[in-house]
Every structure is written in structure tokens, then in C-alpha cells.
Design a protein around this motif. Structure first.
Motif, PDB file in Angstrom:
ATOM      1  N   ALA A  57       5.597  23.042  39.742  1.00 35.73           N
ATOM      2  CA  ALA A  57       4.754  21.956  39.716  1.00 35.73           C
ATOM      3  C   ALA A  57       5.241  20.622  38.934  1.00 35.73           C
ATOM      4  CB  ALA A  57       3.368  22.068  39.487  1.00 35.73           C
ATOM      5  N   VAL A  61       6.379  16.836  39.837  1.00 39.18           N
ATOM      6  CA  VAL A  61       6.121  15.813  39.217  1.00 39.18           C
ATOM      7  C   VAL A  61       7.028  14.877  38.554  1.00 39.18           C
ATOM      8  CG1 VAL A  61       4.600  15.002  37.166  1.00 39.18           C
ATOM      9  CG2 VAL A  61       3.924  16.560  38.757  1.00 39.18           C
ATOM     10  N   CYS A  62       8.111  15.542  37.779  1.00 37.69           N
ATOM     11  CA  CYS A  62       9.036  14.955  37.195  1.00 37.69           C
ATOM     12  C   CYS A  62      10.134  14.281  38.197  1.00 37.69           C
ATOM     13  CB  CYS A  62       9.973  15.955  36.246  1.00 37.69           C
ATOM     14  SG  CYS A  62       9.257  16.536  34.635  1.00 37.69           S
ATOM     15  N   ALA A  65       8.206  11.395  39.722  1.00 40.18           N
ATOM     16  CA  ALA A  65       8.139  10.143  38.674  1.00 40.18           C
ATOM     17  C   ALA A  65       9.707   9.400  38.739  1.00 40.18           C
ATOM     18  CB  ALA A  65       7.889  10.527  37.265  1.00 40.18           C
TER      19      ALA A  65
END
Length: 80
Positions: A57, A61-62, A65
Motif C-alpha cells: 500500500a 501511494v508513493c 504520487a
């Protein structure tokens, strides 16, 4: 022709800051992805299946982004 040095410095600062943030986010994503794959961290493996899910997860997310920043940059460059 007159150069506005304050504006040029501001653009340089924002560009440098954004570059550092994207590189750090991508590096954190790669580190999290390696943990999710079960790679040892400092000589020992991470216990438990729940930590692998969290690592996936965090990596997602990284990478999302980084992709969002790249997409926004492309949107600024290409005329609408």
C-alpha cells in the motif's frame, strides 16, 4: 531585455524542491516494494503477512504520487 532575478530564483527553488520530493517518494516506493517482496532488511526478514500488505500500500501511494506530479507537469507543458 530585463531578467527578473527574484522570479527566476523562485522558479529554481520550486523546481529543486519538487525534484527532491519526487526522488524521495520514488525511493521510498522502491524500498517499500522490496519489503513487500520479502527482501531482508538489514539481515532479517520482516515477520507477518500484514506488514507485506502495508508495504504494498505504501509503495502504491508513493508511485501514485510520483505519477501525479509527472502528469501535472505534462498538463502544464501541453496546451489545453
Amino acid at each position: 531585455m530585463d531578467i527578473e532575478w527574484g522570479t527566476l530564483g523562485g522558479v529554481f527553488g520550486v523546481s529543486l524542491g519538487t525534484t527532491v520530493v519526487v526522488v524521495v517518494m520514488f525511493s521510498l516506493g522502491i524500498a517499500a516494494w522490496a519489503r513487500a517482496a520479502g527482501e531482508p532488511h538489514r539481515g532479517r526478514a520482516l515477520p507477518g503477512r500484514g506488514r507485506e500488505k502495508w508495504a504494498v500500500a505504501v509503495a502504491a501511494v508513493c508511485f501514485a504520487a510520483c505519477l501525479a506530479v509527472a502528469g501535472y507537469g505534462i498538463d502544464l507543458i501541453i496546451p489545453g
